[in-house]
Scaffold this active site. Structure first.
Site: not given
Length: 951
Positions: A359-360, A363, A382
């Protein structure tokens, strides 16, 4: 204005900006923000001036500065440009202790006239710093804004900004470190700035600190460093890419070091943490390396090409307010998720860690390279990161089966949260800090991810990938909104012709509705089993039976399977339903049919009674013919249908009788969630024990399937299933679960290693069944542990003590620094979850320690941990406890910020009690009927079998 729904979750207090995690033991509480529209707009900066470059000097002081310990002095030069005529006031954000000097220079270096009588004005409510000029700026010209200021580090991570944390080193020395957490609006605590995602700039940091602080890291590498005094050193960092202020970060420490790295990448992928976790970061490195490699190829924009100065560092922080935060070049995580040891880490943590790192890293492209124009578009950042946190991770780490866990992680939570009358759409106008923080929750993360997966199914994965690339390339280093994303989708769809098979389908209308309208549909399926015609109708689904119907029409991607056409794995829609009703002939005659293959669509489904009965029979007698994810969907839908009054509990429980033969984790995870909601409304009644006995009867197969011991090299999903099942079974009083768990706790006390995959129920049962010596043992083990994840499990266990004195000691522990600030509200809630009888002890603790709780839990932190704790307390009290709680609040606590929220929670708790009292006999009768139905079905099956043998 719209009502703001804050996800007041308890357990990790994570409705805050960045990657949230949540726990379903507590239910969301709707909160209304009564700020008026005119006041909301005041929180936004004018777009008359834009920053281009920041040059920031920060001097960090720790305990060595006795007059102002743990403080910092700053000075910065910001290159700005006027983009509107007649600007005589420069407005930016500032939330530092004091502004000491302000000046403005022209491009040639000459002073620009500032109002000498009042050079600047502060508006603390809005965090505005207004520089007052004597004449207007010239449009298109560049100016240098110089500001000197000073401020104080926050203690712990909860209030964001620049804060200090602590850890104990190998030699037993306490070490203090300082770091930052700026998302979404806390860069202004570190330096005055344009603290909105729209205003992208280049940042250069220059950080001075005591020379012993050799572990210093930031978004970019160190360009130079020099000694400024005998005992201080300054690190000058390379310029960042053009980016939003919330992505700036740094960490200074004495013994943080590189724990693991892969130098085959440019820049190297590094895991950084406290020195006494050396050797424990290899798993985190593997996650980061493989996912970096995946994104490089998938997006076609390798990380190394984003900017030459960026690092690819991943910080393991002992203190962190959320699970992780995507600062460009230096992602920070709660240590819980990066320090992984298979002998000490529960599988649920390891499993989540993979999605978190993915997820990070996602980003870096979605959120950093491109950024939402404003927090109303939070879902763009998100939703994509959440989608990529699961879908590609399942390809790179297939053993975790993340693609199957997507439904429980995102679909179920979104369907539950999005069924309220006050839910908001993905694209939702927010302005105030409370609104911004609240938008970092279920809608942006979960519904955003589900919408993107649903879209990929419609347009194909290949077209979705192309759209992602167009979106990133066309908007690199710029803020974006929903229309930029739509343009990229349209470009890819038109090139590939990927929706041409759907007649009368308008992708822009599909996108508009799902992005800008709240809620989701209930699809009602009616089958004519005589000729095979299926009639579909839709309505917006509300969980409340008294909600007023709306005229919402959603474009619904239609997929289905039947007994004769079992194609659950086909998630590409066969049609898109864009009208209130639809009909087609599927040739389904006298057999079950199930819609929404693998639950990929964001909608619920119900059927006519005949079809439900066919499904129920198949679930009972040929369960494996229906995919386990659709069995889980059916369970989740049935509980929602019963709660909303669209299905009787008697009928629903008869369908759910198949659970007595079910052992799949995903199915039981949905069932446990549904039964927990019902149990929470019966806890004040003796009838709960009877209802628990019904649930335990259904659980015998799943308990026996997974057993009480972890096997070597078992699949991660198996470990997670056992943990979930045993925790629930022990909570319900399953005799063997309690005995096996307590025996293992005694073995642990005697020095035998116990697998982390069963420690949750072992710790909790050990405290429930044990005495003060058991409590002392686990408390000492907690204090000696070097593993944050095992410490958290031990806190969960300690909170399960039945002894009021021991439980009070545990709660007192949450007021000390031994329980880190990010774990305090979590630990408070563990006491409520530990035992049904604990609530009264927790109430007395609150009454005797409210001032200390408000201070220790940091009541003004963005996740509002004290609000959450006091609200959750109400949910676990009986009528007399609620009366006592309310009397105490009204007589002594009318001035605390949590007063109204706590009273609202008391009213909700009374409503739950009233519902349970009114429906208990009906629920028990439904449970008895379903048990009888199973016996009857089994008898009939036996007779049929015997008859077949005779014939």
């Amino acid at each position: 204005m719209s009502k703001l729904l804050l996800l007041c979750l308890a357990i990790f207090a994570l409705t805050s900006a960045d990657h949230p995690a949540w726990h379903r033991d507590f239910e969301p509480i709707p909160i209304t923000d009564n700020t008026t529209r005119s006041i909301e707009q005041v929180y936004r900066l004018p777009e008359t001036v834009k920053p281009l470059e920041y040059d920031i000097y920060l001097d960090l002081y720790f305990a060595e500065r006795t007059d102002r310990p743990f403080s910092y002095d700053g000075r910065e030069t910001i290159i700005i440009e006027a983009v509107a005529e007649g600007v005589t006031q420069i407005v930016l954000h500032s939330n530092v202790d004091s502004i000491n000097a302000v000046s403005v220079l022209t491009e040639s270096g000459a002073p620009f006239p500032v109002n000498t009588r009042e050079p600047f004005t502060l508006e603390p409510q809005y965090h505005f710093l207004k520089i007052n000029l004597n004449e207007p700026l010239v449009v298109g010209q560049k100016y240098s804004l110089y500001i000197e200021y000073s401020s104080t580090m926050n203690e712990g991570p909860m209030k964001r900004g620049i804060w200090r944390g602590w850890y104990i080193d190998n030699d037993g020395t306490e070490r203090i470190y300082a770091t930052t957490h700026f998302q979404p609006y806390n860069a202004r605590q570190a330096f005055p700035c344009w603290d909105e995602p729209l205003f992208k700039s280049v940042f250069k940091l220059h950080i001075s600190k005591p020379k012993s602080y050799t572990g210093t890291f930031s978004n970019t590498g160190v360009e130079t460093f020099r000694f400024e005094e005998a005992d201080r050193i300054r690190s000058n960092f390379l310029a960042t890419p053009k980016m939003s202020s919330y992505l700036v970060t740094f960490l200074v420490s004495e013994t943080f070091q590189v724990l693991a790295e892969d130098t085959s990448f440019t820049p190297p992928v590094r895991i950084i943490g406290r020195s006494n976790t050396a050797g424990l970061a290899d798993h985190a490195l593997e996650l980061a390396v493989r996912m970096t490699r995946y994104y490089d190829e998938y997006f076609g924009i390798p990380y190394s090409t984003l900017h030459p100065n960026l690092l690819n560092d991943h910080i393991s922080s002992p203190d962190w307010a959320s699970a992780g935060t995507e600062n460009w070049g230096m992602v920070s995580y709660r240590e819980l998720y990066l320090i992984i040891d298979p002998r000490e880490t529960v599988m649920s943590v390891e499993h989540y860690a993979a999605t978190l790192v993915s997820h990070e890293l996602a980003h870096k492209w979605f959120g950093n390279l491109i950024t939402c124009y404003w927090w109303s578009n939070t879902w763009i950042n998100e939703g994509f990161a959440s989608y990529f946190g699961y879908i590609p991770t399942s390809q790179m780490f297939p053993e975790y089966e993340h693609h199957e866990h997507f439904n429980a992680r995102y679909v179920s939570s979104s369907l539950s949260f999005d069924s309220g009358v006050s839910t908001v759409p993905l694209n939702h106008d927010v302005n105030t800090p409370a609104q911004v923080t609240g938008h970092f929750g279920t809608i942006s993360y979960s519904k955003g991810a589900v919408f993107l997966r649903m879209t990929a199914d419609i347009i194909t994965d290949e077209t979705f990938r192309k759209a992602c690339r167009y979106f990133l390339i066309n908007n690199a280093f710029e803020p974006t909104d929903q229309y930029d994303l739509l343009k990229a989708f349209n470009q890819a769809i038109i090139e590939d012709g990927s929706v041409s098979q759907y007649s009368n389908f308008n992708f822009e209308e599909y996108y508009r509705i799902w992005v800008n309208e709240p809620g989701y549909p209930l699809l009602t399926v009616t089958v004519d089993h005589g000729d095979g015609t299926i009639t579909l109708s839709q309505e917006r689904f509300f969980l409340s039976a008294s909600a007023t119907p709306t005229d919402h029409i959603y474009p619904i991607p239609i997929t289905y399977s039947s007994k004769s056409n079992n194609n659950f794995d086909n998630v590409r829609p066969v049609r898109i339903m864009t009208t209130k009703t639809d009909a087609f002939n599927a040739g389904v005659k006298g057999e079950w049919v199930i819609f929404n293959n693998l639950q990929h669509g964001h909608y619920r489904v119900t059927y006519d009674d005949t079809t439900w009965n066919l499904i129920a029979d198949a679930l009972l007698n040929e369960r494996e013919s229906i995919h386990h994810l659709n069995r889980a969907e059916i369970v989740d839908d049935i509980f929602a249908l019963m709660r909303s009054g669209r299905m009787t509990y008697s009928f629903g429980f008869k369908i759910l009788r198949f659970l007595r033969n079910e052992s799949n984790y995903h199915v039981w995870d949905a069932a446990i969630t549904g039964y927990t909601w019902l149990r929470n409304r019966l806890r004040h009644l003796p009838d709960q024990a009877t209802f628990d006995a019904h649930i335990l009867e259904l659980m015998e197969t799943v308990i026996n399937t997974y057993g009480f011991d972890a096997a070597a090299n078992e699949p991660p999903t198996t470990s997670m299933a056992r943990q979930t099942v045993l925790q629930f079974a022990c909570n319900l009083g399953h005799t063997k679960c309690i005995q096996e768990s307590y025996d293992k706790f005694r073995e642990m006390r005697s020095g035998k290693w116990v697998s982390p995959q069963i420690r949750r129920n072992v710790y909790m049962t050990g405290m429930r069944e044990g005495d003060s010596s058991d409590f002392e043992y686990l408390l000492n083990r907690f204090r000696q542990s070097n593993f944050a994840n095992d410490q958290l499990e031990m806190l969960r266990g300690l909170g399960a003590s039945k002894d009021s004195q021991l439980l009070t000691r545990y709660l007192q522990l949450t007021l000390t620094r031994e329980v880190r600030s990010h774990d305090k509200a979590t630990s408070f809630n563990y006491a409520l979850l530990g035992n049904q009888e604990n609530a009264n002890t927790v109430l007395q603790f609150v009454k005797n320690n409210i001032a200390a709780i408000r201070t220790a839990y940091i009541e003004d932190a963005p996740p509002t941990p004290v609000h959450t704790a006091l609200s959750n307390l109400a949910a676990y009290l009986d009528e007399s406890g609620l009366d006592e709680y309310e009397t105490w609040l009204r007589s002594t606590q009318t001035n605390i910020p949590q007063y109204n929220r706590a009273l609202s929670a008391i009213n909700s708790a009374r409503s739950n009690i009233a519902w349970g009292t009114a429906n208990a006999e009906m629920l028990l009768a439904a449970a008895r009927d379903s048990a009888t139905a199973v016996v009857t079905s089994a008898a009939l099956l036996a007779i049929a079998t015997l008859f077949a043998l005779i014939m």
